[in-house]
Design a protein around this motif. Structure first.
Motif, PDB file in Angstrom:
ATOM      1  N   PRO A 256       0.814  -1.226   0.000  1.00 15.49           N
ATOM      2  CA  PRO A 256       0.000   0.000   0.000  1.00 15.49           C
ATOM      3  C   PRO A 256       0.841   1.267   0.000  1.00 15.49           C
ATOM      4  N   PHE A 257       1.989   1.222   0.670  1.00 19.99           N
ATOM      5  CA  PHE A 257       2.882   2.388   0.668  1.00 19.99           C
ATOM      6  C   PHE A 257       3.354   2.719  -0.746  1.00 19.99           C
ATOM      7  N   HIS A 258       3.705   1.699  -1.517  1.00 17.49           N
ATOM      8  CA  HIS A 258       4.172   1.944  -2.882  1.00 17.49           C
ATOM      9  C   HIS A 258       3.030   2.342  -3.817  1.00 17.49           C
ATOM     10  N   LEU A 259       1.812   2.039  -3.422  1.00 16.77           N
ATOM     11  CA  LEU A 259       0.661   2.383  -4.257  1.00 16.77           C
ATOM     12  C   LEU A 259       0.013   3.706  -3.849  1.00 16.77           C
ATOM     13  N   ARG A 260       0.551   4.335  -2.814  1.00 11.80           N
ATOM     14  CA  ARG A 260      -0.135   5.500  -2.250  1.00 11.80           C
ATOM     15  C   ARG A 260      -0.125   6.707  -3.165  1.00 11.80           C
ATOM     16  N   GLU A 261       0.767   6.729  -4.166  1.00 13.13           N
ATOM     17  CA  GLU A 261       0.867   7.886  -5.043  1.00 13.13           C
ATOM     18  C   GLU A 261      -0.042   7.787  -6.271  1.00 13.13           C
ATOM     19  N   VAL A 262      -0.792   6.685  -6.381  1.00  9.00           N
ATOM     20  CA  VAL A 262      -1.706   6.560  -7.521  1.00  9.00           C
ATOM     21  C   VAL A 262      -2.730   7.703  -7.533  1.00  9.00           C
ATOM     22  N   PRO A 263      -3.369   8.025  -6.393  1.00 14.52           N
ATOM     23  CA  PRO A 263      -4.298   9.176  -6.410  1.00 14.52           C
ATOM     24  C   PRO A 263      -3.612  10.487  -6.774  1.00 14.52           C
ATOM     25  N   THR A 264      -2.332  10.633  -6.372  1.00 15.64           N
ATOM     26  CA  THR A 264      -1.598  11.850  -6.731  1.00 15.64           C
ATOM     27  C   THR A 264      -1.421  11.952  -8.234  1.00 15.64           C
ATOM     28  N   TRP A 265      -1.108  10.826  -8.861  1.00 15.98           N
ATOM     29  CA  TRP A 265      -0.962  10.799 -10.317  1.00 15.98           C
ATOM     30  C   TRP A 265      -2.284  11.145 -11.000  1.00 15.98           C
ATOM     31  N   LEU A 266      -3.378  10.623 -10.468  1.00 14.50           N
ATOM     32  CA  LEU A 266      -4.696  10.925 -11.035  1.00 14.50           C
ATOM     33  C   LEU A 266      -5.047  12.404 -10.842  1.00 14.50           C
ATOM     34  N   ASN A 267      -4.637  12.956  -9.696  1.00 18.77           N
ATOM     35  CA  ASN A 267      -4.900  14.361  -9.430  1.00 18.77           C
ATOM     36  C   ASN A 267      -4.162  15.252 -10.422  1.00 18.77           C
ATOM     37  N   LYS A 268      -2.906  14.909 -10.733  1.00 14.39           N
ATOM     38  CA  LYS A 268      -2.135  15.696 -11.692  1.00 14.39           C
ATOM     39  C   LYS A 268      -2.682  15.540 -13.106  1.00 14.39           C
ATOM     40  N   ALA A 269      -3.369  14.421 -13.352  1.00 15.11           N
ATOM     41  CA  ALA A 269      -3.963  14.193 -14.671  1.00 15.11           C
ATOM     42  C   ALA A 269      -5.334  14.853 -14.796  1.00 15.11           C
ATOM     43  N   GLY A 270      -5.764  15.578 -13.759  1.00 16.67           N
ATOM     44  CA  GLY A 270      -7.053  16.269 -13.802  1.00 16.67           C
ATOM     45  C   GLY A 270      -8.202  15.440 -13.289  1.00 16.67           C
ATOM     46  N   ILE A 271      -7.899  14.275 -12.685  1.00 19.87           N
ATOM     47  CA  ILE A 271      -8.924  13.401 -12.108  1.00 19.87           C
ATOM     48  C   ILE A 271      -8.810  13.464 -10.586  1.00 19.87           C
ATOM     49  N   LEU A 272      -9.937  13.305  -9.912  1.00 22.32           N
ATOM     50  CA  LEU A 272      -9.964  13.351  -8.443  1.00 22.32           C
ATOM     51  C   LEU A 272      -9.420  14.675  -7.924  1.00 22.32           C
ATOM     52  N   THR A 273      -9.953  15.775  -8.456  1.00 19.98           N
ATOM     53  CA  THR A 273      -9.471  17.099  -8.053  1.00 19.98           C
ATOM     54  C   THR A 273     -10.389  17.788  -7.051  1.00 19.98           C
ATOM     55  N   ASP A 274     -11.510  17.158  -6.704  1.00 24.18           N
ATOM     56  CA  ASP A 274     -12.425  17.796  -5.755  1.00 24.18           C
ATOM     57  C   ASP A 274     -11.857  17.694  -4.348  1.00 24.18           C
ATOM     58  N   CYS A 275     -12.448  18.457  -3.435  1.00 21.17           N
ATOM     59  CA  CYS A 275     -11.937  18.564  -2.067  1.00 21.17           C
ATOM     60  C   CYS A 275     -11.985  17.229  -1.340  1.00 21.17           C
ATOM     61  N   SER A 276     -13.090  16.507  -1.475  1.00 15.51           N
ATOM     62  CA  SER A 276     -13.223  15.223  -0.777  1.00 15.51           C
ATOM     63  C   SER A 276     -12.162  14.234  -1.242  1.00 15.51           C
ATOM     64  N   SER A 277     -11.905  14.200  -2.541  1.00 17.08           N
ATOM     65  CA  SER A 277     -10.893  13.287  -3.073  1.00 17.08           C
ATOM     66  C   SER A 277      -9.502  13.641  -2.561  1.00 17.08           C
ATOM     67  N   MET A 278      -9.224  14.940  -2.454  1.00 14.29           N
ATOM     68  CA  MET A 278      -7.917  15.357  -1.954  1.00 14.29           C
ATOM     69  C   MET A 278      -7.743  14.998  -0.487  1.00 14.29           C
ATOM     70  N   LYS A 279      -8.817  15.083   0.284  1.00 12.50           N
ATOM     71  CA  LYS A 279      -8.735  14.679   1.688  1.00 12.50           C
ATOM     72  C   LYS A 279      -8.461  13.188   1.817  1.00 12.50           C
ATOM     73  N   VAL A 280      -9.183  12.400   1.019  1.00 17.16           N
ATOM     74  CA  VAL A 280      -8.970  10.948   1.039  1.00 17.16           C
ATOM     75  C   VAL A 280      -7.555  10.609   0.598  1.00 17.16           C
ATOM     76  N   GLN A 281      -7.074  11.323  -0.418  1.00 11.55           N
ATOM     77  CA  GLN A 281      -5.722  11.100  -0.923  1.00 11.55           C
ATOM     78  C   GLN A 281      -4.684  11.346   0.173  1.00 11.55           C
ATOM     79  N   SER A 282      -4.795  12.480   0.856  1.00 13.73           N
ATOM     80  CA  SER A 282      -3.838  12.800   1.921  1.00 13.73           C
ATOM     81  C   SER A 282      -3.953  11.821   3.080  1.00 13.73           C
ATOM     82  N   PHE A 283      -5.178  11.468   3.436  1.00 14.85           N
ATOM     83  CA  PHE A 283      -5.406  10.545   4.553  1.00 14.85           C
ATOM     84  C   PHE A 283      -4.792   9.179   4.263  1.00 14.85           C
ATOM     85  N   CYS A 284      -5.074   8.631   3.080  1.00 18.30           N
ATOM     86  CA  CYS A 284      -4.559   7.309   2.713  1.00 18.30           C
ATOM     87  C   CYS A 284      -3.038   7.323   2.602  1.00 18.30           C
ATOM     88  N   GLY A 285      -2.483   8.425   2.057  1.00 23.71           N
ATOM     89  CA  GLY A 285      -1.040   8.504   1.929  1.00 23.71           C
ATOM     90  C   GLY A 285      -0.335   8.406   3.267  1.00 23.71           C
TER      91      GLY A 285
END
Length: 344
Positions: A256-285
């Motif tokens: 899971p540690f090595h997979l934690r940056e997948v949401p970050t990659w999606l965020n930079k690609a313009g996906i999962l850019t809403d506030c809730s997604s960013m909170k989940v991204q930071s929390f999971c990371g």
């Protein structure tokens, strides 16, 4: 490429940024980062130090020399001890809202200890997997490849490799002052991206592929030997249960540690850019990072629960110490009685 960044030290920077945004941005994590996280890190640090020292003392003080597998496991315990010994500095840093107060030297050393553990732990598991693979799949090569001297040399190579691969992180870590907060951050983004790519390839894909290959063939070999009798099955089970348990624990904690940056990659690609997604991204990371730390506490617990040979060594050590202490206590008791019956 599904993964983008696997650098644990880089996560320190992101955590610091999250802490800096807490007071100014509603789309951020709650203050649990500054309360529960330091307590958790300090707890696993104390437990990790005590348990890994216990494991190392058992391997060192036991009268019988360590087997090849035990040499690798003792070095894995040393790598875990190296990591948890530096975690209290991170706990204090999180408690201090990521204002680094320990100077540039410890800023570099804490991050190097984390990165060395990432490399050394996985490659000690690679050596353990190869050893079990040779023992079960190619037993005729045991005399050449499965010798304590070869194991010790391999461990030295792993330590040197971990140190060399951590040098870029040691060079790139700097103290940065921003809004009256001194953060331990990356200085050069180019070096950061190179380090992340190295961890992804050298610290994840290559070693995991080797471990997967060895484990699959080990399981096949055990299945083929299932008809050799109850004693053979029992001996194989004793020899491999601990190794497989340690491998499984590592995968559960570190994948899971090595997979934690997948949401970050999606965020930079313009996906999962809403506030809730960013909170989940930071929390999971952060959760996945602290789960990886817990592996350094879980390993020595597995030695005691699953490792029958390790428990046997612990019992033999306790019996030896009890045997040494009993005559001494008996002699003192006799002298006390003599002094009572024959006072001076």
């Amino acid at each position: 490429m599904a993964l983008l960044s696997t650098s644990l030290p880089a996560n320190l920077t992101s955590l610091a940024k999250d802490g800096d945004k807490t007071n100014s941005n509603n789309c951020s994590l709650d203050n649990w980062i500054f309360t529960y996280v330091p307590a958790y890190i300090m707890s696993i640090s104390v437990l990790g130090i005590v348990l890994n020292i216990f494991v190392l003392m058992v391997f060192i003080l036991h009268k019988k020399p360590c087997t090849v597998a035990e040499i690798y496991l003792s070095n894995l315990a040393a790598a875990d001890l190296f990591l948890v010994s530096f975690l209290p500095f991170w706990a204090v840093n999180a408690w201090n809202k990521f204002d680094w107060i320990f100077g540039l030297g410890l800023c570099k050393m804490v991050n190097v200890s984390i990165l060395m553990n990432v490399y050394c732990s996985i490659y000690f598991l690679v050596l353990i997997s190869i050893d079990r693979y040779l023992a079960l799949v190619h037993p005729l090569s045991q005399e050449k490849m499965r010798r304590p001297r070869f194991a010790k040399i391999s461990c030295v190579v792993v330590w040197i490799l971990g140190l060399i691969l951590s040098v870029p992180k040691f060079i790139n870590r700097k103290l940065v002052l921003h809004r009256n907060i001194t953060s331990c951050s990356e200085a050069d983004p180019t070096i950061l991206k190179t380090t992340e790519s190295m961890i992804l390839v050298l610290g994840f894909f290559i070693p995991i592929s080797i471990i997967f290959f060895c484990t699959v063939n080990i399981l096949k070999s055990l299945r083929n030997r299932s008809m050799e009798g109850v004693n053979a099955k029992k001996n194989n089970h004793k020899a491999n249960t601990l190794v497989l348990a340690v491998l499984l624990a590592f995968l559960i904690c570190w994948v899971p540690f090595h997979l934690r940056e997948v949401p970050t990659w999606l965020n930079k690609a313009g996906i999962l850019t809403d506030c809730s997604s960013m909170k989940v991204q930071s929390f999971c990371g952060q959760i996945f990072t602290y789960l990886a730390f817990f592996n350094s506490v879980l390993n020595p617990i597995l030695y005691v629960i699953v490792g029958r040979n390790f428990r046997k060594k612990v019992k033999e050590l306790f019996l030896l110490w009890n045997h040494k202490w009993t005559p001494t206590m008996t002699l003192r008791s006799s002298r006390t009685k003599l002094s009572v019956f024959h006072p001076s």
